[in-house]
Design an enzyme around this catalytic site. Structure first.
Site, PDB file in Angstrom:
ATOM      1  CE  LYS A   1      14.780  23.645   4.797  1.00  0.00           C
ATOM      2  NZ  LYS A   1      13.857  24.537   4.072  1.00  0.00           N
TER       3      LYS A   1
HETATM    4  O1  G3P Z   1      10.009  23.981   1.304  1.00  0.00           O
HETATM    5  C1  G3P Z   1      10.307  24.696   0.144  1.00  0.00           C
HETATM    6  C2  G3P Z   1       9.479  25.909   0.027  1.00  0.00           C
HETATM    7  O2  G3P Z   1       9.658  26.812   1.087  1.00  0.00           O
HETATM    8  C3  G3P Z   1       9.555  26.559  -1.308  1.00  0.00           C
HETATM    9  O3  G3P Z   1       8.275  26.478  -1.768  1.00  0.00           O
HETATM   10  O4  G3P Z   1       6.323  27.038  -3.097  1.00  0.00           O
HETATM   11  O5  G3P Z   1       8.168  28.725  -2.830  1.00  0.00           O
HETATM   12  O6  G3P Z   1       8.493  26.703  -4.236  1.00  0.00           O
HETATM   13  P1  G3P Z   1       7.802  27.276  -3.046  1.00  0.00           P
END
Ligand code: G3P
Length: 214
Positions: free
Chosen positions: A115
């Site tokens: 990634k």
């Molecule tokens: O896959 C992306 C994730 O880890 C971030 O998610 O909910 O923190 O925006 P969030």
């Protein structure tokens, strides 16, 4: 929560209609949307994997920190459990360092996807590596990721909603663009916050969605 509630229904509905994506003739997407789990919690991965719900895993430095484990050790354990792609994120910000870090992570297992952030350095580092280009916030960025030959692009739906933009609209735009040019980069909808996000992504034809286990 997003992963657990209603996830099965979305999968089975698509499998029951193998031609559900027929509105996108440019791609051979006759399979169900893939479910990746966004965590480094190996117990949670095991539980959902045993149910046959895990097509892959995405991790990031915050998730690894939360798991309180060494990145190489926990990533190896996840790769041993799951046969699909497992994203491991670099922390470097400069292309050459990203490549070095990516090469090291690649040695963990054959199913590792590196990634990298969607920056010029991240795109430069993408050449020759199987990458998941993350932190995608616009269709223009997604075009660059596809041109760079990324295996996956990760648009962040929830983060766009947070700033009063429409994350689901971005998935739609990327689907249209990728189908126009038959780009093979898979759309991996990330930052999923609700079951509705999952259903919307399935309706649009996102290739993959990644959501936390609870
Ligand atoms: O896959 C992306 C994730 O880890 C971030 O998610 O909910 O923190 O925006 P969030």
């Amino acid at each position: 929560r997003a992963f657990r509630r209603g996830s099965g229904r979305a999968t089975f509905a698509l499998e029951a209609r193998p031609n559900a994506h027929a509105t996108h003739p440019a791609s051979d997407r006759t399979r169900a949307m893939k479910f990746f789990i966004d965590t480094a919690d190996t117990a949670a991965i095991k539980e959902l994997n045993d149910l046959g719900m895990v097509d892959g895993v995405t991790t990031n430095p915050s998730l690894i920190l939360k798991a309180g484990r060494d990145i190489l050790e926990v990533t190896k354990e996840i790769c041993d459990m799951v046969s699909g792609p497992v994203s491991a994120e670099v922390v470097a910000t400069e292309a050459r360092e990203m490549i070095a870090e990516g090469m090291k992570l690649s040695t963990i297992a054959p199913n590792i996807a590196i990634k990298v952030p969607l920056t010029w350095d991240g795109l430069t580092a993408s050449e020759g590596l199987k990458v998941n280009v993350t932190l995608c916030f616009s269709a223009a960025q997604a075009i660059l990721a596809a041109k760079a030959g990324a295996a996956f692009v990760s648009p962040f739906i929830g983060r766009l909603d947070d700033i009063h933009l429409d994350g689901v609209d971005l998935i739609h735009d990327i689907r249209t663009i990728y189908d126009n040019y038959d780009f093979k980069t898979e759309i991996l909808a990330a930052s999923i916050r609700s079951v509705n996000h999952i259903v919307d992504c399935a309706k649009i034809g996102a290739d993959v969605m990644t959501a936390p286990p609870a």
